[in-house]
Design a protein around this motif. Sequence first.
Motif, short mmCIF file in Angstrom:
data_model
loop_
_atom_site.label_atom_id
_atom_site.label_comp_id
_atom_site.label_asym_id
_atom_site.label_seq_id
_atom_site.Cartn_x
_atom_site.Cartn_y
_atom_site.Cartn_z
N GLU A 8 0.81 -1.21 0.00
CA GLU A 8 0.00 0.00 0.00
C GLU A 8 0.85 1.27 0.00
OE1 GLU A 8 -2.49 1.04 3.19
OE2 GLU A 8 -0.92 0.99 4.70
N LEU A 9 2.14 1.16 0.26
CA LEU A 9 2.98 2.35 0.34
C LEU A 9 3.75 2.59 -0.95
CD1 LEU A 9 4.40 1.81 3.97
CD2 LEU A 9 2.39 3.15 3.25
N ILE A 10 4.09 3.86 -1.18
CA ILE A 10 4.86 4.26 -2.36
C ILE A 10 6.13 4.98 -1.90
CG2 ILE A 10 4.80 5.55 -4.54
CD1 ILE A 10 1.74 5.59 -4.29
N LEU A 11 7.24 4.66 -2.52
CA LEU A 11 8.45 5.46 -2.29
C LEU A 11 8.44 6.61 -3.30
CD1 LEU A 11 11.33 2.81 -1.88
CD2 LEU A 11 10.33 4.27 -0.09
N GLY A 12 8.44 7.82 -2.76
CA GLY A 12 8.57 9.00 -3.62
C GLY A 12 10.01 9.47 -3.55
N ILE A 13 10.67 9.60 -4.70
CA ILE A 13 12.10 9.93 -4.73
C ILE A 13 12.31 11.23 -5.50
CG2 ILE A 13 14.40 9.13 -5.44
CD1 ILE A 13 12.98 6.25 -5.59
N GLY A 23 10.82 9.72 0.33
CA GLY A 23 9.73 9.71 1.30
C GLY A 23 8.91 8.45 1.15
N VAL A 24 8.43 7.94 2.29
CA VAL A 24 7.46 6.84 2.26
C VAL A 24 6.09 7.50 2.29
CG1 VAL A 24 6.56 4.84 3.49
CG2 VAL A 24 9.03 5.30 3.49
N VAL A 25 5.33 7.32 1.20
CA VAL A 25 4.07 8.05 1.04
C VAL A 25 2.91 7.07 1.08
CG1 VAL A 25 2.78 9.59 -0.52
CG2 VAL A 25 5.29 9.73 -0.41
N ASP A 26 1.85 7.41 1.87
CA ASP A 26 0.70 6.50 1.89
C ASP A 26 -0.30 6.91 0.81
OD1 ASP A 26 -0.90 8.57 2.80
OD2 ASP A 26 -1.07 7.81 4.85
N ARG A 27 -1.37 6.15 0.67
CA ARG A 27 -2.33 6.36 -0.43
C ARG A 27 -3.11 7.67 -0.27
NH1 ARG A 27 -1.38 2.96 -4.92
NH2 ARG A 27 -0.24 1.21 -4.02
N ILE A 75 10.17 8.17 -9.21
CA ILE A 75 11.33 9.04 -9.05
C ILE A 75 11.22 10.24 -9.98
CG2 ILE A 75 12.66 7.51 -10.61
CD1 ILE A 75 15.17 8.60 -9.00
N GLY A 76 11.46 11.40 -9.40
CA GLY A 76 11.55 12.62 -10.18
C GLY A 76 13.02 12.94 -10.39
N SER A 77 13.42 13.07 -11.65
CA SER A 77 14.83 13.27 -11.98
C SER A 77 14.99 14.43 -12.94
CB SER A 77 15.37 11.99 -12.64
OG SER A 77 16.59 12.27 -13.32
N ALA A 318 5.57 10.29 -6.13
CA ALA A 318 4.68 9.22 -5.67
C ALA A 318 3.32 9.31 -6.38
CB ALA A 318 4.50 9.30 -4.15
N LEU A 319 2.77 10.53 -6.48
CA LEU A 319 1.47 10.72 -7.14
C LEU A 319 1.53 10.29 -8.61
CD1 LEU A 319 0.37 14.30 -5.94
CD2 LEU A 319 -0.89 12.17 -5.54
N LEU A 320 2.59 10.73 -9.31
CA LEU A 320 2.70 10.41 -10.74
C LEU A 320 2.88 8.91 -10.95
CD1 LEU A 320 4.83 13.39 -12.14
CD2 LEU A 320 2.46 12.84 -12.70
N ALA A 321 3.66 8.26 -10.07
CA ALA A 321 3.85 6.81 -10.18
C ALA A 321 2.51 6.10 -9.98
CB ALA A 321 4.87 6.34 -9.15
#
Lengths: 329, 329
Positions: A8-13, A23-27, A75-77, A318-321
């Motif tokens: 349920e969690l997303i890694l936002g980078i 960041g560990v981002v929840d839904r 990941i945003g790069s 995280a949102l875009l992923a």
Amino acid sequence: MAAKSKNELILGIDLGGTKTLVGVVDRDGRILGRGKLSTPSHQGGDAIVDVIARAAETAILESGRAFDEVGLAGIGSPGPLDVEKGMILFSANMDVVNYPLAAKLSERLGVPTVLRNDVRASCYAEWKLGAGKGMNNLLGAFVGTGLGGCLIIDGKLHVGHDGNAGEIGHIKAKPNGAKCGCGLRGCLEVYASKTGLVRRFAKARKRDVNSQLFRVWNGPDQKLKSRYLAECYKSGDSLVLQELQRAANYLGGSLGGLVNLLAPDAVILGGGVSLALGEPWLNWVRAAAKEHMLVIPEDREVILPAALGDDAGVLGAALLASESVAGKK
Amino acid sequence: MAAKSKNELILGIDLGGTKTLVGVVDRDGRILGRGKLSTPSHQGGDAIVDVIARAAETAILESGRAFDEVGLAGIGSPGPLDVEKGMILFSANMDVVNYPLAAKLSERLGVPTVLRNDVRASCYAEWKLGAGKGMNNLLGAFVGTGLGGCLIIDGKLHVGHDGNAGEIGHIKAKPNGAKCGCGLRGCLEVYASKTGLVRRFAKARKRDVNSQLFRVWNGPDQKLKSRYLAECYKSGDSLVLQELQRAANYLGGSLGGLVNLLAPDAVILGGGVSLALGEPWLNWVRAAAKEHMLVIPEDREVILPAALGDDAGVLGAALLASESVAGKK
């Protein structure tokens, strides 16, 4: 609150030219834990993947959750990127060429990983959760190591023909201008980013100009932290004031012209430099923009400060992923 | 072919700083008759309405149809406009302020009249019927008396917050640049339009520079026809070549930067000057644009010549009026 479940969690980078945030981002778009490390800018792609994995471990530790609850990473790069292939094509500020970052990270983290442009990610978060919430047409300008941008048009992230729309740092700001890290001449990034400021400060240092900045910053081989700029700015250092005013004039002039072209509901001014300098910098940019706007609205400010601070990049990635996997883009 | 019926024809009106074109357009987008008169640029709005009405009479005569078969008129006008109210707010090149053009024309012509920006109309026609047919993301740049532009984003005409998006002539091309007709400094229009060229040629004339141009053009009080430019250009007049190269460099540089920002499928280069100068001018602009593009596609030219010539404005005004009435915008 939803029951805990696997994946349920997303890694936002947020991979920046200076630092890497995970960041560990929840839904629900909340950040449960954070990790932050310096980006190894000149050691190639594998070193960057290492640093991201280590920052992710810290973030998961801080969140109090387990790695197997993570189901996805975004990941945003810096770019330009080939978003379809998950590759960085090249980066002026990171010495990386044709690197398959999404695949390498996915292998290392053990979850599907979605690569998007860093500033597009931040801007997307500002649109969904921050300063541009509820608006339909936005221009984002993020001043940091480089100058990144993004466009929300008619309620959608505008990616354009090749998926790389938004490169506001590489519009032409001056005919026959100085050479940019990208190889072109006179790009706005040369005048309105830390990379551009470093060039100017290095010249002043050679000319033995007196500045408080040179007590903490020893020239182009050392990173110019936004904090240094903010400290000198607040204490009224004349070199730093003069150079930031010059940068604000370039940035504001170009933004005013783009307001004429794009007629956005708002321009969101973000990035490490804007965040560190705050309101007075915002007002300089606003003043320069108004000098180049055909119509100045009386009922609203067009240029708004980003509202999510350092969290924008992590949340946006995280949102875009998440939306990419949901098939919405 | 559809049977003749009352109200099936549309008057498409292209109001330019130099000339006014009116076309009788059928529902299939064919022009059945044309009228053309010089625009009375400095005599106020009522004189413009008079000229349009006279050109419309000529167009209807030429079409062989009757005035009562016309059910609608669309006019493309320089701006900025208040499209909702059908008003010209002001025009740098026509000395008109807050003029209710749509209402005045509707009264005079006896049919509902829809006001839209002139270049947006031309670009819309190029998108629907011309050089940009089938594309989703376009930037239009129309070089004439002024420099107008327009944006098609994600398959829609982008009008922005106030309905006036597309003002490419007023992006900032040069810091502390020359003053534009709009009051701002350093606008692209100052460097890449006839208004800008007039300024340069007038200076050269004062300095007694030798040029073939000065045999046909006696200074800023006389209109600088695109035809004069084309003749001097073809015969290799060095002043005209030099100034057109300079204009192409400014225009191309800015367009390259906007390609980086917007990632369009194509940029459509149109307007009276581009039409008169043709391929060599197009290639100058292309070369300057490529010098400022982050990525140069190998499989396509990004900058394309407009395909509808003088008809674009008339067709676009008719198309936009028709779609506005149909409620599609």
